[in-house]
Design a protein around this motif. Structure first.
Motif, PDB file in Angstrom:
ATOM      1  N   GLU A 102       0.827  -1.210   0.000  1.00 36.95           N
ATOM      2  CA  GLU A 102       0.000   0.000   0.000  1.00 36.95           C
ATOM      3  C   GLU A 102       0.860   1.258   0.000  1.00 36.95           C
ATOM      4  O   GLU A 102       0.515   2.259  -0.634  1.00 36.95           O
ATOM      5  CB  GLU A 102      -0.938   0.006   1.212  1.00 36.95           C
ATOM      6  N   ALA A 103       1.993   1.226   0.709  1.00 40.54           N
ATOM      7  CA  ALA A 103       2.894   2.385   0.709  1.00 40.54           C
ATOM      8  C   ALA A 103       3.460   2.619  -0.685  1.00 40.54           C
ATOM      9  O   ALA A 103       3.525   3.764  -1.168  1.00 40.54           O
ATOM     10  CB  ALA A 103       4.019   2.170   1.723  1.00 40.54           C
ATOM     11  N   ALA A 104       3.867   1.547  -1.367  1.00 49.03           N
ATOM     12  CA  ALA A 104       4.388   1.684  -2.734  1.00 49.03           C
ATOM     13  C   ALA A 104       3.292   2.175  -3.672  1.00 49.03           C
ATOM     14  O   ALA A 104       3.533   3.015  -4.549  1.00 49.03           O
ATOM     15  CB  ALA A 104       4.947   0.357  -3.224  1.00 49.03           C
ATOM     16  N   SER A 105       2.085   1.675  -3.496  1.00 51.02           N
ATOM     17  CA  SER A 105       0.958   2.118  -4.325  1.00 51.02           C
ATOM     18  C   SER A 105       0.656   3.599  -4.097  1.00 51.02           C
ATOM     19  O   SER A 105       0.339   4.328  -5.034  1.00 51.02           O
ATOM     20  CB  SER A 105      -0.272   1.266  -4.008  1.00 51.02           C
ATOM     21  N   ALA A 106       0.775   4.045  -2.854  1.00 48.70           N
ATOM     22  CA  ALA A 106       0.543   5.461  -2.556  1.00 48.70           C
ATOM     23  C   ALA A 106       1.585   6.340  -3.245  1.00 48.70           C
ATOM     24  O   ALA A 106       1.256   7.412  -3.768  1.00 48.70           O
ATOM     25  CB  ALA A 106       0.564   5.686  -1.048  1.00 48.70           C
ATOM     26  N   GLN A 145       7.462  -1.418 -11.562  1.00 50.64           N
ATOM     27  CA  GLN A 145       8.127  -1.228 -10.283  1.00 50.64           C
ATOM     28  C   GLN A 145       9.189  -2.300 -10.077  1.00 50.64           C
ATOM     29  O   GLN A 145       8.971  -3.470 -10.385  1.00 50.64           O
ATOM     30  CB  GLN A 145       7.064  -1.308  -9.184  1.00 50.64           C
ATOM     31  N   VAL A 146      10.344  -1.907  -9.560  1.00 47.94           N
ATOM     32  CA  VAL A 146      11.433  -2.828  -9.243  1.00 47.94           C
ATOM     33  C   VAL A 146      11.925  -2.490  -7.843  1.00 47.94           C
ATOM     34  O   VAL A 146      12.045  -1.317  -7.495  1.00 47.94           O
ATOM     35  CB  VAL A 146      12.597  -2.695 -10.264  1.00 47.94           C
ATOM     36  N   GLY A 147      12.224  -3.526  -7.044  1.00 47.10           N
ATOM     37  CA  GLY A 147      12.760  -3.310  -5.705  1.00 47.10           C
ATOM     38  C   GLY A 147      11.696  -3.504  -4.649  1.00 47.10           C
ATOM     39  O   GLY A 147      10.613  -4.029  -4.894  1.00 47.10           O
ATOM     40  N   GLY A 148      12.027  -3.081  -3.446  1.00 45.03           N
ATOM     41  CA  GLY A 148      11.088  -3.188  -2.340  1.00 45.03           C
ATOM     42  C   GLY A 148      11.232  -4.478  -1.546  1.00 45.03           C
ATOM     43  O   GLY A 148      10.323  -4.863  -0.817  1.00 45.03           O
ATOM     44  N   ALA A 149      12.378  -5.145  -1.658  1.00 51.09           N
ATOM     45  CA  ALA A 149      12.582  -6.395  -0.924  1.00 51.09           C
ATOM     46  C   ALA A 149      12.732  -6.123   0.567  1.00 51.09           C
ATOM     47  O   ALA A 149      13.085  -5.026   0.990  1.00 51.09           O
ATOM     48  CB  ALA A 149      13.829  -7.107  -1.447  1.00 51.09           C
ATOM     49  N   TRP A 150      12.465  -7.125   1.371  1.00 50.53           N
ATOM     50  CA  TRP A 150      12.660  -7.002   2.811  1.00 50.53           C
ATOM     51  C   TRP A 150      14.146  -6.874   3.114  1.00 50.53           C
ATOM     52  O   TRP A 150      14.978  -7.490   2.468  1.00 50.53           O
ATOM     53  CB  TRP A 150      12.129  -8.230   3.531  1.00 50.53           C
ATOM     54  N   THR A 151      14.459  -6.106   4.115  1.00 50.03           N
ATOM     55  CA  THR A 151      15.841  -5.955   4.555  1.00 50.03           C
ATOM     56  C   THR A 151      16.155  -7.019   5.606  1.00 50.03           C
ATOM     57  O   THR A 151      15.252  -7.665   6.140  1.00 50.03           O
ATOM     58  CB  THR A 151      16.064  -4.557   5.166  1.00 50.03           C
ATOM     59  N   PRO A 152      17.421  -7.208   5.936  1.00 50.45           N
ATOM     60  CA  PRO A 152      17.758  -8.135   7.019  1.00 50.45           C
ATOM     61  C   PRO A 152      17.089  -7.773   8.343  1.00 50.45           C
ATOM     62  O   PRO A 152      16.784  -8.651   9.149  1.00 50.45           O
ATOM     63  CB  PRO A 152      19.281  -8.025   7.121  1.00 50.45           C
ATOM     64  N   TRP A 153      16.836  -6.488   8.572  1.00 46.63           N
ATOM     65  CA  TRP A 153      16.145  -6.077   9.799  1.00 46.63           C
ATOM     66  C   TRP A 153      14.736  -6.659   9.861  1.00 46.63           C
ATOM     67  O   TRP A 153      14.235  -6.973  10.939  1.00 46.63           O
ATOM     68  CB  TRP A 153      16.085  -4.556   9.893  1.00 46.63           C
ATOM     69  N   THR A 154      14.092  -6.784   8.733  1.00 54.71           N
ATOM     70  CA  THR A 154      12.742  -7.348   8.702  1.00 54.71           C
ATOM     71  C   THR A 154      12.781  -8.810   9.119  1.00 54.71           C
ATOM     72  O   THR A 154      11.939  -9.264   9.902  1.00 54.71           O
ATOM     73  CB  THR A 154      12.146  -7.216   7.288  1.00 54.71           C
TER      74      THR A 154
END
Length: 186
Positions: A102-106, A145-154
């Protein structure tokens, strides 16, 4: 006086045994199966002696019996829960993917709201610590859209959250005791 065990009586016993089994999911599988068999055999024997209704009444209910079995296995007080940990590991990624999507869509809608026929490449850093940056490529208002993967922190959040939610640190004393005094087999 012996009582004949009817089909309905066997079904009542089976319902209690399987309801008990559902409450014992934190026990190891072999222990759960042995408990099911023991309770079933004891209830059938008691039902033949005093009747099904009286045998079930004397048992005192599946919840109390399950608590007694869990207390015998893990001790009194709060204990770990694999079910709670699994629920956390199931629900949080679903919720997190929804929120990040939803954040990416916004962000995408913000670009098209400014210019409906946008053309070019736009970069968004994503949600800090949870998501890598996203790159949106627009061509006449259509986007990819490209990217938006989870980080190690996630992943660390998921790991720590499942331990906290399932209280899995409570497994350590039982594990240490089992490895300190291994069972003697002959």
């Amino acid at each position: 006086m012996p009582h004949a065990l009817s089909l309905l009586g066997r079904l009542r016993i089976e319902r209690l045994v399987w309801a008990l089994d559902q409450q014992l999911y934190d026990l190891p599988r072999a222990s759960r199966v042995a408990t099911r068999r023991e309770v079933r055999a004891n209830l059938v024997a008691a039902a033949e002696d005093v009747g099904v209704g009286e045998a079930l009444r004397r048992l005192g209910g599946g919840r109390r019996l399950a608590e007694n079995y869990l207390a015998a296995e893990f001790g009194e007080g709060p204990r770990h829960s694999w079910i709670a940990a699994a629920a956390f590991l199931t629900a949080v990624p679903l919720l997190l993917n929804y929120v990040l999507g939803e954040a990416a869509s916004a962000f995408r809608q913000g670009i098209t709201a400014h210019d409906a026929t946008a053309t070019g490449t736009f970069t968004w850093s994503g949600v800090s610590f949870l998501q890598s940056g996203l790159t949106f490529t627009f061509d006449q208002g259509r986007s990819a859209q490209v990217g938006g993967a989870w980080t190690p922190w996630t992943y660390l959040l998921l790991f720590a959250g499942s331990i906290a939610c399932g209280r899995l640190w409570r497994l350590l004393p039982a594990w240490k005791a089992r490895h300190r005094h291994p069972a003697v087999t002959s």
